[in-house]
Enzyme design. Structure first.
Site, mmCIF file in Angstrom:
data_model
loop_
_atom_site.group_PDB
_atom_site.id
_atom_site.type_symbol
_atom_site.label_atom_id
_atom_site.label_comp_id
_atom_site.label_asym_id
_atom_site.label_seq_id
_atom_site.Cartn_x
_atom_site.Cartn_y
_atom_site.Cartn_z
ATOM 1 C CG ASP A 128 -0.926 5.416 -8.392
ATOM 2 O OD1 ASP A 128 -1.434 4.368 -8.858
ATOM 3 O OD2 ASP A 128 -1.455 6.082 -7.484
ATOM 4 C CE1 TYR A 166 -8.139 8.179 -5.092
ATOM 5 C CE2 TYR A 166 -6.444 8.345 -3.416
ATOM 6 C CZ TYR A 166 -7.723 8.006 -3.789
ATOM 7 O OH TYR A 166 -8.598 7.518 -2.854
ATOM 8 C CE LYS A 224 -9.421 2.864 -5.729
ATOM 9 N NZ LYS A 224 -8.472 3.958 -5.926
ATOM 10 N NE ARG A 244 2.607 -5.288 14.097
ATOM 11 C CZ ARG A 244 3.724 -5.594 14.770
ATOM 12 N NH1 ARG A 244 4.894 -5.633 14.165
ATOM 13 N NH2 ARG A 244 3.660 -5.853 16.064
HETATM 14 C C1 LIG Z 1 -7.666 4.737 -5.058
HETATM 15 C C2 LIG Z 1 -6.360 5.216 -5.481
HETATM 16 C C3 LIG Z 1 -5.308 5.358 -4.566
HETATM 17 C C4 LIG Z 1 -5.479 5.100 -3.082
HETATM 18 O O1 LIG Z 1 -5.753 3.765 -2.811
HETATM 19 P P1 LIG Z 1 -6.684 3.259 -1.586
HETATM 20 O O2 LIG Z 1 -6.680 1.786 -1.761
HETATM 21 O O3 LIG Z 1 -8.018 3.893 -1.734
HETATM 22 O O4 LIG Z 1 -6.003 3.690 -0.328
HETATM 23 C C5 LIG Z 1 -4.077 5.763 -5.055
HETATM 24 N N1 LIG Z 1 -3.895 6.041 -6.364
HETATM 25 C C6 LIG Z 1 -4.883 5.927 -7.270
HETATM 26 C C7 LIG Z 1 -4.613 6.238 -8.710
HETATM 27 C C8 LIG Z 1 -6.145 5.517 -6.860
HETATM 28 O O5 LIG Z 1 -7.131 5.412 -7.767
#
Ligand SMILES: *Cc1c(COP(=O)(O)O)cnc(C)c1O
Length: 381
Positions: free
Chosen positions: A170, A98, A195, A46
Site C-alpha cells: 500500500d 490503515y 490522498k 462500467r
Molecule cells: C485512506 C487509505 C486507504 C483507503 O482508501 P479510501 O480511498 O479511503 O477507500 C487505504 N490505505 C491507506 C494507507 C489509506 O490512507
C-alpha cells in the site's frame, strides 16, 4: 522520460478530434456501435470510459507498471486485490495499518475464509517466522499508518517469492513519486488515490498497479464484474492532481521535516515519528528506498488521558481536525478516537496508538504558520 515529465504528460495526449490539451470528461454511460460488437473499444462505462483509460495509463506509468486500474475508492481496490485469494489462503500483514484495511480483513475476508496474521513487517525475522504452507500474500504499508514504520520492500519481496507468495505494498503514504515498490520487486501496488494522488481533498478513489498479466486479467475482470469503478469526473480530478504531484511532495516533505524538528525539541512532546529524522529507527532504510520522507508526521503529546487532549483542537487556526490526509491543506487526526477507533483499545495501546498520539498530514502552506499554530495548541494542553 523523467518523472516530473511523466506526471504532466502520461495518459494525456491532445484529443485527436478537437486538440483539447486536457482529456475531456466523458459523461456517457454507453457508446454507439456500427454493428453489433463493432465499436471503437468502448461499449459501456462500467467496463471502460475514455477519461478513466487516460487515468489508468497515467497511473501505470507513474509506478513504472505494465498495468494500472482505477477503482471507486482505496478500499474497493484493496477488496479486489484480496479477491485474488481463495478461502483457506493465509496473508501476513503489517501490524501498523490503515484502520479500514484492518477492518475489511477482519470483518469481511476472515468470515469469508481468508486467514490473517498482523505482524511487525519492519522486522524480516518476524515475517519469515510467520509463513505457513498456505501463505499466498504479504501485505505491507510503508511508511505505515499512523506510526510511520518502514518495512524493507526489496528484502520482503525476495522472502515472499521464495515462499510462493505475492508482495503487495500500500503505497498511499509515499506516493509513486517518493517510492517505487514494483522496481524493488513488489508484485502489486495499491493506492488510496483519495490522498496524495488526488491531492486536494475533493475526490475519493483507489488504484492498483502491477506487471503480472494473469493477476491483471483477473483484477480487470473483477473491476467490471463487481463494478466498483470511479466516475469520469473523479478520473479527471485525479489526472489533474497527478500533474503537480512532484511539486507538492517536495513541499510536503520540506514542511514536514521542519515540523518534525520543531516537535522533537518541544518539552510537551514525548515522541516524534518521522522517517526523515535521524532518530527514526529506520532512517537509513527510508533514505534508501524513498526519494523524500514524505508529508506525514506523528507525535505523542505528554498527557495522561483523552481529557488532557480536549483543549488541543481549540487553539488551531491553520490545521483542521479531520480524517484523511494528502491534501494541500494541513490536517490533524487523533488516531485513537478517529481513524483507528475500529481497532480494540488493548490492541491499539499495544501498537503504540496512545491517547496522546496525533497524526499530522502536513500541507503545502507556509511552514512558519504551521509551526506557530502547533505552538499555540500545545500550550493549551
Ligand atoms: C485512506 C487509505 C486507504 C483507503 O482508501 P479510501 O480511498 O479511503 O477507500 C487505504 N490505505 C491507506 C494507507 C489509506 O490512507
Amino acid at each position: 522520460m523523467k518523472w516530473a515529465t511523466l506526471a504532466v504528460h502520461a495518459g494525456t495526449e491532445p484529443d485527436p478530434m478537437t486538440g483539447a490539451v486536457m482529456v475531456p470528461v466523458y459523461f456517457t454511460s454507453t457508446y454507439a456501435q456500427e454493428a453489433p460488437g463493432v465499436h471503437k473499444g468502448y461499449e459501456y462505462s462500467r467496463t471502460h470510459n475514455p477519461t478513466r483509460t487516460a487515468l489508468e495509463t497515467s497511473l501505470a506509468q507513474l509506478e513504472s507498471a505494465k498495468y494500472g486500474l482505477a477503482f471507486a475508492s482505496g478500499m474497493a481496490a484493496t477488496d479486489a486485490v484480496l479477491r485474488l485469494l481463495r478461502p483457506g489462503d493465509h496473508v501476513i500483514v503489517s501490524r501498523d495499518l490503515y484502520g479500514g484495511t484492518y477492518r475489511i480483513m477482519r470483518q469481511v475476508f476472515e468470515p469469508w475464509g481468508l486467514k490473517f496474521d498482523f505482524v511487525d513487517t519492519s522486522d524480516i525475522a518476524t515475517v519469515e517466522g510467520s509463513f505457513r504452507p498456505e501463505t499466498k500474500m504479504v501485505w505491507i504499508e510503508t511508511p505505515s499508518n499512523p506510526l510511520l514504520h518502514i518495512s524493507p520492500i526489496a528484502a520482503l519481496a525476495d522472502l515472499a517469492h521464495t515462499h510462493g507468495a505475492r508482495l503487495v505494498v500500500d503505497n498511499t503514504f509515499a506516493t509513486p513519486y517518493l517510492q517505487s515498490p514494483l522496481e524493488m520487486g513488489a508484485d502489486i501496488v495499491v493506492h488510496s488515490a483519495t490522498k496524495y494522488l488526488g491531492g486536494h481533498s475533493d475526490v475519493v478513489m483507489g488504484a492498483i498497479m502491477l506487471n503480472n498479466e494473469a493477476d491483471y486479467q483477473q483484477l480487470r475482470f473483477l473491476q467490471n464484474a463487481v463494478g466498483a469503478v470511479p466516475g469520469p469526473m473523479d478520473a479527471f480530478l485525479v489526472l489533474r492532481g497527478i500533474k503537480t504531484l512532484p511539486l507538492r511532495m517536495h513541499k510536503h516533505s520540506e514542511n514536514a521535516l521542519k515540523i518534525a524538528e520543531f516537535l522533537a525539541a518541544h518539552p510537551k512532546v514525548s515522541k516524534v515519528y518521522y522517517p526523515g529524522l535521524i532518530t527514526h529507527p529506520q532512517y537509513l532504510l527510508a533514505k534508501q528506498q524513498m526519494r523524500l520522507p514524505g508529508g506525514m508526521v506523528s507525535f505523542e503529546v505528554k498527557v495522561k488521558n483523552m481529557d488532557d487532549m480536549k483543549n488541543f483542537w481549540k487553539g488551531l487556526r491553520v490545521f483542521t481536525l479531520a480524517e484523511s490526509l494528502g491534501g494541500v491543506e494541513s490536517l490533524v487526526n487523533h488516531p485513537a478516537t478517529m481513524t483507528h477507533a475500529s481497532i480494540p483499545e488493548s490492541d491499539r495501546l499495544a501498537l503504540g496508538i496512545t491517547p496522546g498520539l496525533l497524526r499530522l498530514s502536513v500541507g503545502i502552506e507556509d511552514a512558519d504558520d504551521l509551526i506557530a499554530d502547533l505552538k499555540v495548541a500545545l500550550q493549551s494542553v
